[in-house]
Motif scaffolding. Structure first.
Motif, short mmCIF file in Angstrom:
data_model
loop_
_atom_site.label_atom_id
_atom_site.label_comp_id
_atom_site.label_asym_id
_atom_site.label_seq_id
_atom_site.Cartn_x
_atom_site.Cartn_y
_atom_site.Cartn_z
N VAL A 59 2.31 10.95 -15.02
CA VAL A 59 3.03 12.08 -14.43
C VAL A 59 2.06 13.12 -13.87
O VAL A 59 2.36 13.83 -12.93
CB VAL A 59 3.97 12.72 -15.48
CG1 VAL A 59 4.64 13.98 -14.93
CG2 VAL A 59 5.02 11.72 -15.94
N ARG A 60 0.86 13.22 -14.46
CA ARG A 60 -0.17 14.20 -14.10
C ARG A 60 0.39 15.62 -14.14
O ARG A 60 0.27 16.39 -13.18
CB ARG A 60 -0.80 13.88 -12.75
CG ARG A 60 -1.73 12.68 -12.81
CD ARG A 60 -2.82 12.75 -11.75
NE ARG A 60 -2.32 12.52 -10.41
CZ ARG A 60 -2.13 11.33 -9.86
NH1 ARG A 60 -2.38 10.25 -10.57
NH2 ARG A 60 -1.69 11.21 -8.65
N LEU A 61 0.99 15.95 -15.27
CA LEU A 61 1.59 17.27 -15.45
C LEU A 61 0.57 18.39 -15.27
O LEU A 61 0.87 19.44 -14.72
CB LEU A 61 2.24 17.35 -16.84
CG LEU A 61 3.07 18.59 -17.16
CD1 LEU A 61 4.27 18.69 -16.22
CD2 LEU A 61 3.54 18.54 -18.60
N ALA A 62 -0.66 18.15 -15.75
CA ALA A 62 -1.70 19.19 -15.67
C ALA A 62 -1.98 19.59 -14.23
O ALA A 62 -2.27 20.77 -13.95
CB ALA A 62 -2.98 18.71 -16.33
N ALA A 63 -1.88 18.64 -13.31
CA ALA A 63 -2.12 18.95 -11.90
C ALA A 63 -1.02 19.80 -11.31
O ALA A 63 -1.20 20.43 -10.26
CB ALA A 63 -2.28 17.66 -11.10
N GLY A 64 0.13 19.85 -11.97
CA GLY A 64 1.27 20.62 -11.48
C GLY A 64 1.42 21.98 -12.11
O GLY A 64 2.39 22.70 -11.83
N VAL A 65 0.49 22.36 -12.98
CA VAL A 65 0.53 23.70 -13.57
C VAL A 65 -0.43 24.58 -12.78
O VAL A 65 -1.64 24.40 -12.83
CB VAL A 65 0.14 23.68 -15.06
CG1 VAL A 65 0.16 25.09 -15.64
CG2 VAL A 65 1.09 22.78 -15.84
N ASP A 72 4.83 23.23 -11.02
CA ASP A 72 5.23 22.85 -9.67
C ASP A 72 6.56 22.10 -9.69
O ASP A 72 6.79 21.23 -10.55
CB ASP A 72 4.13 21.97 -9.06
CG ASP A 72 4.49 21.48 -7.68
OD1 ASP A 72 4.34 22.25 -6.73
OD2 ASP A 72 4.93 20.31 -7.59
N LYS A 73 7.45 22.41 -8.74
CA LYS A 73 8.79 21.82 -8.73
C LYS A 73 8.75 20.30 -8.58
O LYS A 73 9.52 19.57 -9.22
CB LYS A 73 9.62 22.44 -7.60
CG LYS A 73 10.01 23.89 -7.87
CD LYS A 73 10.90 24.42 -6.75
CE LYS A 73 11.33 25.87 -7.03
NZ LYS A 73 12.19 26.39 -5.95
N GLU A 74 7.85 19.82 -7.72
CA GLU A 74 7.77 18.37 -7.50
C GLU A 74 7.29 17.65 -8.76
O GLU A 74 7.83 16.60 -9.12
CB GLU A 74 6.81 18.09 -6.34
CG GLU A 74 6.71 16.62 -5.98
CD GLU A 74 5.78 16.38 -4.80
OE1 GLU A 74 5.29 15.23 -4.67
OE2 GLU A 74 5.56 17.32 -4.01
N HIS A 110 3.37 28.74 -18.31
CA HIS A 110 4.16 29.93 -18.58
C HIS A 110 5.57 29.73 -18.02
O HIS A 110 5.82 28.87 -17.19
CB HIS A 110 3.52 31.17 -17.94
CG HIS A 110 2.11 31.41 -18.41
ND1 HIS A 110 1.75 31.44 -19.74
CD2 HIS A 110 0.96 31.62 -17.70
CE1 HIS A 110 0.46 31.68 -19.84
NE2 HIS A 110 -0.05 31.77 -18.62
N ARG A 111 6.49 30.53 -18.50
CA ARG A 111 7.87 30.45 -18.02
C ARG A 111 8.37 29.01 -18.02
O ARG A 111 8.95 28.52 -17.05
CB ARG A 111 7.98 31.05 -16.61
CG ARG A 111 7.55 32.52 -16.56
CD ARG A 111 7.68 33.08 -15.16
NE ARG A 111 7.18 34.44 -15.08
CZ ARG A 111 7.15 35.17 -13.97
NH1 ARG A 111 7.59 34.65 -12.84
NH2 ARG A 111 6.68 36.40 -13.98
#
Length: 346
Positions: A59-65, A72-74, A110-111
């Motif tokens: 998923v690479r969640l870290a790249a979306g923070v 990030d929405k995507e 956050h949030r």
């Protein structure tokens, strides 16, 4: 510091005094990692856990923070779609006991409450965001329970998407644990974001990793270890790549890491990393993970590392089992910490 440590020890001690309950037949653990989401399902029979299903999605969640902590929405949509699939599989498997944990990326987002509520709805289970030290403890448990028992101390290295855990333990008990703020996603985003790989970029990435490692170098080398194991996907991908480059390589060594670095620099770009173990979704984060592992070897003077089968998700399963059997691995950690810091809870 002593009072805070006493409070944490007392809280853990109270937890492990819970009443004995029958062990569920099917247990499941879900690891919402900063790079990949993992789910492992096991059946409990005659005191043993047998893995009956595994799922993994990168998923690479870290790249979306983002720097402001927003998800990030995507990336959030990708994560929620993955959790929908995990949730359906859990329902199909009729898992009786499920533990879901989030790690570094969710620690720093956050949030995130709206995302966590939607994630819980998609998965069908609440999500617990754990600290770095708890992540390290669970990593060690997963490795220790799935590798052959051997005398002496073992160093365990786990390179995740957003953090790297280092643990020295003996038997099933961790003795020293650290969680460092560097991971394959974060480092790759910082130094190899456009995919280009060069000797200069690799050296800069290694320097960043070295600076994170230096504060723990003395303590870990002073404690020492007799064997070393690496866990999770990054270490496995590097180890398998080394073996692809040299079929005679039986473990990860400094020479093997150097060979993998030379191969990556010669490739010049992540899209040209065509070795079979470096899957398409692994390519963008491979150089960052390689830089971290190279510096872990260098700073701690590691000569040889074996690849462990278990990781944090297996640690979660054995932790759950221990709670039912009143053999909670955290009790062992509490005792070790009591002895180390001379804390008396009575």
């Amino acid at each position: 510091m002593a009072s805070g440590l006493t409070a944490r020890l007392a809280e853990a001690r109270d937890f492990v005094r819970a009443a004995l309950r029958p062990v569920p037949e099917v247990l499941a653990a879900v690891d919402l990692g900063s790079n990949s989401f993992h789910m492992v399902v096991a059946r409990h029979s005659h005191g043993q856990l047998t893995i009956i299903d595994r799922l993994r999605e990168m998923v690479r969640l870290a790249a979306g923070v983002a720097e402001n902590g927003r998800i990030d929405k995507e990336v959030a949509a990708r994560a929620l779609a993955c959790l929908e699939r995990f949730g359906q599989r859990l329902r199909d498997m009729r898992a009786d006991s499920v533990r879901v944990v989030g790690t570094n990326a969710l620690r720093h987002a956050h949030r995130k409450q709206a995302f966590l509520e939607r994630a819980r709805e998609a998965l069908g289970h609440p999500i617990e965001i754990i600290g770095g030290m708890e992540e390290a403890r669970l990593v060690y448990s997963g490795v220790a329970h799935t590798m052959p028992s051997e005398p002496g101390k073992r160093l365990v290295v786990d390179i995740g998407g957003g953090s790297t855990e280092l643990i020295i333990g003996e038997g099933l008990t961790p003795l020293d644990m650290e969680s460092l703020q560097m991971g394959c996603v974060a480092l790759s985003e910082r130094f190899f974001r456009d995919g280009k790989i060069s000797a200069k970029r690799m050296e800069r990435a290694r320097l960043a990793a070295r600076l994170e490692l230096e504060p723990v170098q003395a303590a870990f080398r002073r404690r020492g270890w007799d064997a070393c194991a690496g866990s999770s996907g990054t270490v496995r991908a590097i180890g398998d790549s080394i073996r692809a480059l040299d079929p005679q390589a039986l473990s990860i060594t400094p020479a093997g890491i150097n060979r993998a670095i030379e191969y990556s620099i010669d490739a010049g770009h992540t899209r040209e990393l065509k070795l079979e173990p470096i899957t398409e979704d692994r390519r963008p984060v491979f150089p960052g993970g390689l830089a971290i592992l190279a510096e872990v070897f260098s700073v701690l003077d590691i000569k040889d590392m074996r690849i462990a089968e278990g990781a944090m998700r297996e640690g979660l399963l054995y932790d759950m089992l221990g709670r039912y059997q009143r053999e909670d691995a955290r009790e062992l950690t509490v005792r070790a910490m009591q002895q180390r810091y001379h804390v008396d809870l009575e």
